[in-house]
Write a protein that holds these residues in place. Structure first.
Motif, PDB file in Angstrom:
ATOM      1  N   GLN A  72       0.829  -1.199   0.000  1.00 23.94           N
ATOM      2  CA  GLN A  72       0.000   0.000   0.000  1.00 23.94           C
ATOM      3  C   GLN A  72       0.867   1.254   0.000  1.00 23.94           C
ATOM      4  O   GLN A  72       0.548   2.244  -0.669  1.00 23.94           O
ATOM      5  CB  GLN A  72      -0.929   0.011   1.223  1.00 23.94           C
ATOM      6  N   SER A  89      -3.382  -7.184  -3.568  1.00 25.52           N
ATOM      7  CA  SER A  89      -4.758  -7.678  -3.470  1.00 25.52           C
ATOM      8  C   SER A  89      -4.800  -9.056  -2.820  1.00 25.52           C
ATOM      9  O   SER A  89      -5.686  -9.346  -2.008  1.00 25.52           O
ATOM     10  CB  SER A  89      -5.409  -7.719  -4.852  1.00 25.52           C
ATOM     11  N   LYS A  99     -13.081  -5.542   1.294  1.00 28.34           N
ATOM     12  CA  LYS A  99     -13.262  -4.174   0.816  1.00 28.34           C
ATOM     13  C   LYS A  99     -11.955  -3.612   0.277  1.00 28.34           C
ATOM     14  O   LYS A  99     -11.909  -3.012  -0.804  1.00 28.34           O
ATOM     15  CB  LYS A  99     -13.788  -3.292   1.944  1.00 28.34           C
ATOM     16  N   LYS A 100     -10.885  -3.811   1.019  1.00 28.58           N
ATOM     17  CA  LYS A 100      -9.580  -3.331   0.587  1.00 28.58           C
ATOM     18  C   LYS A 100      -9.120  -4.072  -0.657  1.00 28.58           C
ATOM     19  O   LYS A 100      -8.580  -3.472  -1.596  1.00 28.58           O
ATOM     20  CB  LYS A 100      -8.551  -3.508   1.709  1.00 28.58           C
ATOM     21  N   SER A 103     -10.861  -2.712  -3.742  1.00 35.15           N
ATOM     22  CA  SER A 103     -10.322  -1.412  -4.155  1.00 35.15           C
ATOM     23  C   SER A 103      -9.023  -1.578  -4.936  1.00 35.15           C
ATOM     24  O   SER A 103      -8.813  -0.959  -5.984  1.00 35.15           O
ATOM     25  CB  SER A 103     -10.089  -0.537  -2.923  1.00 35.15           C
ATOM     26  N   ILE A 104      -8.145  -2.447  -4.435  1.00 41.67           N
ATOM     27  CA  ILE A 104      -6.858  -2.676  -5.101  1.00 41.67           C
ATOM     28  C   ILE A 104      -7.062  -3.370  -6.446  1.00 41.67           C
ATOM     29  O   ILE A 104      -6.434  -3.018  -7.449  1.00 41.67           O
ATOM     30  CB  ILE A 104      -5.930  -3.515  -4.199  1.00 41.67           C
ATOM     31  N   GLU A 106      -9.616  -3.291  -8.440  1.00 44.21           N
ATOM     32  CA  GLU A 106     -10.163  -2.380  -9.448  1.00 44.21           C
ATOM     33  C   GLU A 106      -9.048  -1.573 -10.097  1.00 44.21           C
ATOM     34  O   GLU A 106      -9.049  -1.337 -11.309  1.00 44.21           O
ATOM     35  CB  GLU A 106     -11.204  -1.461  -8.810  1.00 44.21           C
ATOM     36  N   GLN A 107      -8.071  -1.159  -9.292  1.00 39.29           N
ATOM     37  CA  GLN A 107      -6.907  -0.450  -9.840  1.00 39.29           C
ATOM     38  C   GLN A 107      -6.046  -1.389 -10.666  1.00 39.29           C
ATOM     39  O   GLN A 107      -5.536  -1.020 -11.722  1.00 39.29           O
ATOM     40  CB  GLN A 107      -6.074   0.144  -8.699  1.00 39.29           C
ATOM     41  N   ARG A 122      -9.673 -11.593  -8.426  1.00 43.19           N
ATOM     42  CA  ARG A 122     -11.014 -10.995  -8.549  1.00 43.19           C
ATOM     43  C   ARG A 122     -12.082 -12.077  -8.550  1.00 43.19           C
ATOM     44  O   ARG A 122     -13.172 -11.903  -7.978  1.00 43.19           O
ATOM     45  CB  ARG A 122     -11.111 -10.168  -9.840  1.00 43.19           C
TER      46      ARG A 122
END
Length: 267
Positions: A72, A89, A99-100, A103-104, A106-107, A122
């Motif tokens: 991070q 991820s 949740k974290k 977010s990672i 998606e990036q 994913r």
């Protein structure tokens, strides 16, 4: 001759200790890599390469909280490489921080360097959320990048097992087993898929420990319970308790759920 040898020695560039430590880690020698980076840092080595190596080392040694924090920090500092996103991820997933991880991921998926591991992660996250459409899409994108990946094939097969699609699951996991015949987890999942199709319980393998067999029986019961096959689920959980050398709390709790009945058994 001596002067020539000295000249050669002087012209030979010194090895980069961080690159050498990174190479050792890539070759599966984390203990050596750890000692090398510790020595390099003691000599004053700092910077992004050191930070990345420390993150990769924590990941390799499954120190998930540390790996997550270090990745991070790299991302916050502007690092955008696919492997950093992928491993960040996975570290978040291993800690159960969905949740974290989302977010990672998606990036990561938006990164040009996104690899099959990103889409595998994913898919795993989508499975946890029972978002089967997203899971299928993720595994399919990963398999386009690496059609023979045992991990992707196995995870997609397990995803299909969770939904009760026994035949499709068996086909995917069979491909995974063919690609990685020595992988015990894949072999266990193939047995589960086969037992689901045959409507009976997994058989004990030669030399298999009571603990491992009890775990497979419990997994079989979980799948049966999800499919509404309560009789089979109860038989599987009861057999798991019989086979286990020590009290198998998960199987006992799952048996209580099956008798209830309920549908939240734990693998």
């Amino acid at each position: 001759m001596l002067a020539f040898a000295l000249l050669l020695a002087a012209s030979t560039p010194a090895a980069d200790p961080i690159k050498e430590a990174s190479h050792a880690l890539q070759q599966g020698r984390p203990v050596q890599a750890r000692e090398m980076v510790r020595s390099a840092m003691g000599a004053g080595a700092t910077g992004p390469a050191v930070d990345r190596l420390l993150a990769d080392l924590a990941f390799a040694e499954e120190r998930w909280a540390e790996a997550s924090a270090r990745y991070q920090a790299l991302i916050s500092a502007g690092e955008r490489s696919g492997p950093v996103f992928e491993q960040a991820s996975v570290a978040a997933l291993r800690q159960g921080d969905n949740k974290k991880a989302l977010s990672i991921l998606e990036q990561a998926m938006a990164s040009p360097g996104a690899g099959w591991r990103t889409f595998n992660a994913r898919g795993v996250l989508a499975d946890r959320m029972k978002d089967w459409e997203t899971a299928d899409a993720a595994y399919e994108r990963g398999l386009k990048l690496d059609p023979s990946s045992p991990q992707l094939l196995n995870n997609h097969g397990w995803s299909l097992l969770l939904r009760g699609q026994w035949a499709d699951a068996y086909r995917q996991i069979s491909k995974a087993a063919a690609a990685a015949p020595e992988d015990r987890r894949i072999a266990a999942n193939l047995d589960l898929a086969a037992s689901a199709l045959a409507a009976d319980l997994p058989r004990r393998r030669p030399g298999e420990s009571s603990f491992a067999y009890a775990g497979r029986l419990n997994d079989s019961g979980v799948l049966a319970l999800r499919a509404g096959q309560n009789d089979k689920a109860q038989a599987a959980f009861a057999s798991a308790l019989e086979q286990s050398e020590h009290w198998f709390t998960r199987a006992a709790n799952n048996l209580a759920l099956a008798v209830a009945p309920a549908s939240s058994a734990k693998r």
